[in-house]
Design a protein around this motif. Structure first.
Motif, PDB file in Angstrom:
ATOM      1  N   GLN A 199       0.918  -5.203 -48.052  1.00 11.30           N
ATOM      2  CA  GLN A 199       2.277  -5.686 -48.299  1.00 11.30           C
ATOM      3  C   GLN A 199       2.324  -6.597 -49.525  1.00 11.30           C
ATOM      4  O   GLN A 199       3.267  -6.535 -50.328  1.00 11.30           O
ATOM      5  N   LEU A 200       1.304  -7.425 -49.703  1.00 14.28           N
ATOM      6  CA  LEU A 200       1.233  -8.291 -50.888  1.00 14.28           C
ATOM      7  C   LEU A 200       1.153  -7.453 -52.165  1.00 14.28           C
ATOM      8  O   LEU A 200       1.791  -7.774 -53.184  1.00 14.28           O
ATOM      9  N   TYR A 201       0.365  -6.386 -52.123  1.00 13.55           N
ATOM     10  CA  TYR A 201       0.228  -5.502 -53.274  1.00 13.55           C
ATOM     11  C   TYR A 201       1.574  -4.863 -53.618  1.00 13.55           C
ATOM     12  O   TYR A 201       1.971  -4.773 -54.790  1.00 13.55           O
ATOM     13  N   ARG A 202       2.292  -4.431 -52.589  1.00 11.38           N
ATOM     14  CA  ARG A 202       3.609  -3.813 -52.826  1.00 11.38           C
ATOM     15  C   ARG A 202       4.585  -4.823 -53.423  1.00 11.38           C
ATOM     16  O   ARG A 202       5.375  -4.483 -54.312  1.00 11.38           O
ATOM     17  N   LEU A 203       4.529  -6.044 -52.932  1.00  4.18           N
ATOM     18  CA  LEU A 203       5.415  -7.079 -53.483  1.00  4.18           C
ATOM     19  C   LEU A 203       5.125  -7.329 -54.958  1.00  4.18           C
ATOM     20  O   LEU A 203       6.047  -7.497 -55.764  1.00  4.18           O
ATOM     21  N   ASP A 204       3.849  -7.339 -55.313  1.00  4.88           N
ATOM     22  CA  ASP A 204       3.483  -7.556 -56.723  1.00  4.88           C
ATOM     23  C   ASP A 204       3.939  -6.403 -57.593  1.00  4.88           C
ATOM     24  O   ASP A 204       4.404  -6.608 -58.725  1.00  4.88           O
ATOM     25  N   LYS A 205       3.809  -5.190 -57.108  1.00  5.82           N
ATOM     26  CA  LYS A 205       4.231  -4.037 -57.916  1.00  5.82           C
ATOM     27  C   LYS A 205       5.735  -4.037 -58.149  1.00  5.82           C
ATOM     28  O   LYS A 205       6.219  -3.497 -59.141  1.00  5.82           O
ATOM     29  N   LYS A 206       6.487  -4.688 -57.239  1.00  4.16           N
ATOM     30  CA  LYS A 206       7.938  -4.743 -57.401  1.00  4.16           C
ATOM     31  C   LYS A 206       8.401  -5.931 -58.237  1.00  4.16           C
ATOM     32  O   LYS A 206       9.372  -5.825 -58.984  1.00  4.16           O
ATOM     33  N   SER A 207       7.682  -7.054 -58.129  1.00  9.76           N
ATOM     34  CA  SER A 207       8.243  -8.293 -58.678  1.00  9.76           C
ATOM     35  C   SER A 207       7.370  -9.034 -59.665  1.00  9.76           C
ATOM     36  O   SER A 207       7.807 -10.048 -60.209  1.00  9.76           O
ATOM     37  N   LEU A 208       6.114  -8.586 -59.907  1.00  8.57           N
ATOM     38  CA  LEU A 208       5.236  -9.363 -60.780  1.00  8.57           C
ATOM     39  C   LEU A 208       5.766  -9.370 -62.205  1.00  8.57           C
ATOM     40  O   LEU A 208       5.954  -8.347 -62.823  1.00  8.57           O
ATOM     41  N   GLY A 209       6.022 -10.541 -62.715  1.00  9.86           N
ATOM     42  CA  GLY A 209       6.475 -10.713 -64.098  1.00  9.86           C
ATOM     43  C   GLY A 209       5.900 -12.009 -64.612  1.00  9.86           C
ATOM     44  O   GLY A 209       4.692 -12.137 -64.795  1.00  9.86           O
ATOM     45  N   ASN A 210       6.791 -12.977 -64.798  1.00 14.17           N
ATOM     46  CA  ASN A 210       6.323 -14.298 -65.205  1.00 14.17           C
ATOM     47  C   ASN A 210       5.941 -15.159 -64.010  1.00 14.17           C
ATOM     48  O   ASN A 210       5.441 -16.269 -64.184  1.00 14.17           O
ATOM     49  N   ASN A 211       6.237 -14.671 -62.798  1.00 15.47           N
ATOM     50  CA  ASN A 211       5.936 -15.440 -61.599  1.00 15.47           C
ATOM     51  C   ASN A 211       4.465 -15.262 -61.212  1.00 15.47           C
ATOM     52  O   ASN A 211       3.844 -14.267 -61.548  1.00 15.47           O
ATOM     53  N   PRO A 212       3.931 -16.252 -60.480  1.00 14.33           N
ATOM     54  CA  PRO A 212       2.550 -16.090 -59.999  1.00 14.33           C
ATOM     55  C   PRO A 212       2.422 -14.870 -59.101  1.00 14.33           C
ATOM     56  O   PRO A 212       3.358 -14.487 -58.399  1.00 14.33           O
ATOM     57  N   SER A 213       1.245 -14.283 -59.101  1.00 13.43           N
ATOM     58  CA  SER A 213       1.004 -13.090 -58.297  1.00 13.43           C
ATOM     59  C   SER A 213       0.854 -13.453 -56.826  1.00 13.43           C
ATOM     60  O   SER A 213       0.442 -14.563 -56.466  1.00 13.43           O
ATOM     61  N   TRP A 214       1.163 -12.471 -55.953  1.00 14.24           N
ATOM     62  CA  TRP A 214       0.922 -12.621 -54.526  1.00 14.24           C
ATOM     63  C   TRP A 214      -0.553 -12.432 -54.189  1.00 14.24           C
ATOM     64  O   TRP A 214      -0.957 -12.627 -53.040  1.00 14.24           O
ATOM     65  N   LEU A 215      -1.346 -12.066 -55.184  1.00 14.96           N
ATOM     66  CA  LEU A 215      -2.761 -11.794 -54.936  1.00 14.96           C
ATOM     67  C   LEU A 215      -3.480 -13.004 -54.344  1.00 14.96           C
ATOM     68  O   LEU A 215      -4.420 -12.848 -53.562  1.00 14.96           O
ATOM     69  N   ARG A 216      -3.046 -14.211 -54.682  1.00 15.08           N
ATOM     70  CA  ARG A 216      -3.751 -15.404 -54.221  1.00 15.08           C
ATOM     71  C   ARG A 216      -3.691 -15.564 -52.697  1.00 15.08           C
ATOM     72  O   ARG A 216      -4.474 -16.311 -52.113  1.00 15.08           O
ATOM     73  N   TYR A 217      -2.731 -14.850 -52.054  1.00 15.24           N
ATOM     74  CA  TYR A 217      -2.629 -14.902 -50.598  1.00 15.24           C
ATOM     75  C   TYR A 217      -3.430 -13.785 -49.924  1.00 15.24           C
ATOM     76  O   TYR A 217      -3.446 -13.699 -48.695  1.00 15.24           O
ATOM     77  N   ASN A 218      -4.061 -12.933 -50.723  1.00 10.70           N
ATOM     78  CA  ASN A 218      -4.905 -11.876 -50.171  1.00 10.70           C
ATOM     79  C   ASN A 218      -6.046 -12.511 -49.376  1.00 10.70           C
ATOM     80  O   ASN A 218      -6.601 -13.543 -49.751  1.00 10.70           O
ATOM     81  N   SER A 219      -6.421 -11.878 -48.264  1.00  8.68           N
ATOM     82  CA  SER A 219      -7.446 -12.469 -47.389  1.00  8.68           C
ATOM     83  C   SER A 219      -8.798 -12.612 -48.076  1.00  8.68           C
ATOM     84  O   SER A 219      -9.645 -13.387 -47.611  1.00  8.68           O
ATOM     85  N   ALA A 220      -9.014 -11.903 -49.173  1.00 12.95           N
ATOM     86  CA  ALA A 220     -10.287 -12.044 -49.902  1.00 12.95           C
ATOM     87  C   ALA A 220     -10.482 -13.458 -50.416  1.00 12.95           C
ATOM     88  O   ALA A 220     -11.616 -13.878 -50.665  1.00 12.95           O
TER      89      ALA A 220
END
Length: 821
Positions: A267-288
């Motif tokens: 879900q985080l990946y999908r959110l980034d593909k829709k909204s990643l621009g100048n905003n921080p990525s959702w990747l930082r919330y990935n469980s990794a």
């Protein structure tokens, strides 16, 4: 460094705590169980002396009570977390009709009682340890004290024990209430121990738990010590609950939660593909980035990471650096390989390809693709060397070899079933097209300018691919004759520097029959520079393998450095056994070039004389399939240690080319050579060089440079004037050769003699009597040694009762030095 839009410490094990007290308290609990490194770093950020196994009393005694962050930790751990833990149960009681005042009173009583219980236990173990009798087990009590007197244990124990007390207080006072009360204590201890065990494990960022560290862990040893007292039911109960808690927190929890975190990450990946621009990525919330114990590969982590790198490079780089040392580092390898592939694809000309090797981190990869990237790196280095050649002809020659290598790589990738072959085959094809197109452009440029290709190689030995190598058939025949000698004598190829020794060794495959396999080893390279015998023998074996394949197409068995590490000479000798089996009826000619470099390494103490030279003697005496050939600019007699090990050495003197060989090198160095010489011009080159192979190439190269600057109408015919005009430039461009003669091969007395003879003029012979009068002091006691040294170095020759320069070009260098002086 992350971009300004990325929260500070977002991709580290030291994330910022949320400013809200309640959310921050839950974050502490999350860190304790899921992200222990974050909890440890949070404590260090509060106070450098604060560790997860520290006691708060120590900090109070150190007067750190003014630290507001420390008070915040106390409030969250000793008050907010217990309140939150009891809140849900209190809501249940409220729903059952109990009064709000009673519920609050029970909650406060439970929390205060748990704090007092924790303080009581700490004091109990402290006092008990202080007053221990010698007969008691001190270490056991020390470990108990360290466990029950630290911050991490406090936070978990007080939270869980307060909840247990609250539950106990709701039960009707009976015998069962004491069981419930006691159960709360045991459960609190077990869960607290499990969390503390999680925090104390070493190497939390590796894929597997270090068994040795696990067994040495103090908490584990305490646990094992307690097992000795399992006769008590409550201890057995504690042990069982602890095992269950550890299994759930450390082992089962990552497995149980895996499907949920995968859905979360997707879900985080999908959110980034829709909204990643100048905003921080959702990747930082990935469980990794917060689950340290997840060993299973996280689905689509590599794709998400690559997507962020493409759209937010700074943030992607920070995430990549973090994952490099985490349990999910597989994703960094996949992403780095893809980034390397894209970079290789971006190169559109040979200049860019020539720089590729400087950016490929081949040595950092632990993957099957390492060999593939290494091939591209070596090809890049070959292209770099090719475009730095001094002439268009040599550039084309070197680039043609690169194109052949790329074609071989393409064929290999086509046949390979490796998953990376499909990805990298188009890159190899693209590079091959670029190199081929550049070769064609060079041809067109030469034709357009009507330039003469310069095939001469200055300063480096000729390899077997270079057509310009000429002559030496007599030496080749003599080597073949001595190799077939049943006495198996070692051979010494002796000659002055730049006389073509290395070029000859590189081209022995042309001169010898197919049954003789040349194996060339350059002792000036890594062999003599190795730090130990494993490296020394590995580099010898590697050179033998490469040379046999290159010169004869003969494949030798492999040998790794790791194999040699335990017992180098034994395993090298066993490898030679396998090589002899591979040779069958063939003979291996093992050639060591520049043997003086190995002698220097022995003199410096890097290697032992008995070990190295004894190995060579053993090879000569006991391996009939191997013939040894040394090459250098000194004789064995000048190195006495070698003479005592290598008996009956047969000396092969390599000197000037024969006249017909020299004429071929001048007039027809390669097929379809465009430059013609007038007869007197050829004679003049022969006079100036004395058929010295290096000097012929040096002078003829300068003639071609000179002719290419002339009008096309006269460009392709060299006359006597062209030869004379090229001499000064040849002396300048070949200064490294002449300086070596002057600085490294003669002493001050010899230099004075040479300059005196040089000053007399071209071809002039100076008698011994004249030299004796001129150098009455220098030659009085040492004349024979000085003259003998100059004769041995082939700088002068004896003519009747006098001496003259052997090579006119060398004489002119000394005249030039005399004028400069």
């Amino acid at each position: 460094m992350t971009s300004p839009n990325v929260p500070r410490n977002a991709y580290t094990d030291a994330p910022e705590q949320h400013p809200n007290l309640i959310i921050g308290s839950l974050q502490l609990l999350w860190w304790l169980i899921i992200h222990p490194s974050a909890f440890r770093n949070h404590l260090t950020r509060i106070d450098p002396d604060l560790k997860f196994d520290s006691s708060l009393l120590i900090l109070i005694r150190k007067q750190r009570w003014r630290n507001l962050a420390l008070w915040r930790l106390l409030i969250q751990g000793y008050f907010i977390l217990p309140v939150l833990a009891n809140l849900l149960f209190s809501l249940v009681l409220l729903n059952q009709g109990q009064s709000f005042d009673t519920i609050i009173a029970k909650m406060i009583l439970a929390i205060v009682s748990s704090i007092l219980m924790k303080v009581f236990l700490s004091v109990l173990f402290k006092v008990t340890y202080k007053w221990l009798d010698d007969g008691l087990d001190d270490e056991l009590f020390i470990l108990f004290y360290k466990v029950f007197s630290n911050i991490a244990f406090d936070l978990i124990f007080i939270t869980i024990f307060s909840l247990g007390l609250n539950v106990n207080n709701t039960i009707i006072f009976s015998e069962k209430s004491y069981i419930s009360y006691f159960t709360a204590i045991i459960v609190s201890f077990s869960v607290s121990y499990s969390v503390l065990f999680n925090l104390s494990l070493k190497n939390t960022n590796v894929n597997t738990i270090d068994t040795k560290n696990l067994l040495n862990n103090k908490l584990t040893r305490l646990f094992l010590r307690i097992l000795r007292f399992f006769i008590y039911p409550f201890v057995l109960f504690f042990v069982v609950l602890s095992l269950i808690s550890v299994s759930i927190i450390v082992l089962l929890r990552p497995l149980i939660l895996y499907p949920f975190v995968i859905l979360w990450n997707i879900q985080l990946y999908r959110l980034d593909k829709k909204s990643l621009g100048n905003n921080p990525s959702w990747l930082r919330y990935n469980s990794a980035f917060w689950d340290e114990w997840q060993n299973l590969k996280l689905y689509e982590l590599d794709k998400h990471l690559l997507f962020v790198i493409e759209h937010s490079p700074h943030e992607g780089k920070a995430a990549l650096n973090y994952l490099t040392t985490s349990r999910q580092r597989w994703a960094t390898q996949v992403v780095q390989i893809e980034l390397d592939a894209r970079e290789l694809e971006s190169y559109t000309d040979v200049t860019a390809i020539s720089k590729a090797h400087s950016s490929l981190a081949v040595g950092e990869l632990n993957s099957p693709v390492r060999t593939l990237l290494s091939s591209f790196s070596h090809i890049s280095q070959d292209v770099d060397a090719a475009i730095n050649q001094g002439s268009a002809y040599n550039q084309r020659l070197a680039l043609s070899m690169v194109a052949e290598r790329l074609n071989g790589l393409i064929r290999e990738l086509t046949r390979s079933s490796d998953k990376y072959s499909v990805r990298f085959r188009p890159i190899a094809t693209q590079w091959c097209e670029i190199v081929t197109n550049h070769i064609q452009e060079l041809v067109k440029t030469v034709e357009l300018r009507q330039e003469i290709d310069n095939p001469y190689i200055i300063g480096v030995p000729l390899n077997e691919q270079q057509e310009i190598f000429a002559g030496r058939t007599d030496i080749g025949a003599r080597i073949e004759q001595l190799i077939l000698d049943r006495r198996r004598p070692p051979l010494l190829l002796y000659g002055q520097r730049r006389m073509g020794k290395t070029s000859l060794l590189n081209n022995l495959g042309r001169l010898l029959p197919n049954s003789i396999i040349p194996m060339f080893v350059d002792l000036q390279g890594p062999v003599s520079s190795a730090s130990d015998y494993a490296g020394f023998l590995y580099n010898i074996a590697r050179a033998m393998i490469e040379s046999a394949q290159r010169q004869s197409g003969f494949t030798l068995p492999p040998l790794t450095r790791e194999t040699l590490a335990a017992d180098p000479f034994t395993y090298f000798d066993e490898w030679l056994d396998r090589v002899e089996q591979t040779l069958d009826q063939n003979i291996a000619l093992l050639s060591f070039d520049e043997f003086e470099a190995l002698d220097a390494a022995i003199s410096k103490g890097r290697f032992d004389e008995q070990d190295v030279l004894g190995m060579l003697r053993h090879l000569i005496q006991h391996r009939p399939r191997f013939k040894l050939l040394l090459a250098g600019s000194h004789t064995i007699e000048e190195f006495q240690r070698w003479a005592s090990y290598l008996i009956n050495v047969q000396v092969l003197h390599i000197s000037y080319l024969k006249e017909h060989e020299a004429r071929q090198l001048i007039e027809q160095p390669v097929k379809d050579f465009k430059l013609r010489y007038e007869p007197d011009a050829v004679e003049r080159v022969l006079q100036l060089t004395r058929c010295h192979p290096f000097l012929i190439q040096l002078l003829c190269a300068e003639i071609i440079y000179l002719k290419n600057e002339q009008d096309p109408s006269v460009r392709r015919l060299a006359n006597l004037a062209d030869v004379e005009a090229a001499i000064p430039k040849a002396l300048d461009s070949g200064s490294f050769f002449f300086a070596d003669l002057q600085n490294n091969q003669i002493d001050a007395a010899g230099l004075a003699v040479l300059r005196f003879i040089a000053a007399q003029g071209e071809g002039i012979t100076v008698s011994r009597e004249v030299l004796s009068r001129q150098f009455v002091d220098d030659l009085a006691d040492n004349s024979d040694n000085i003259i003998e040294s100059l004769l041995r170095r082939e700088l002068i020759e004896e003519v009747g009762e006098g001496y003259r320069f052997q090579v006119e070009a060398v004489r002119r260098w000394f005249i030039k030095g005399l004028k400069c002086g």
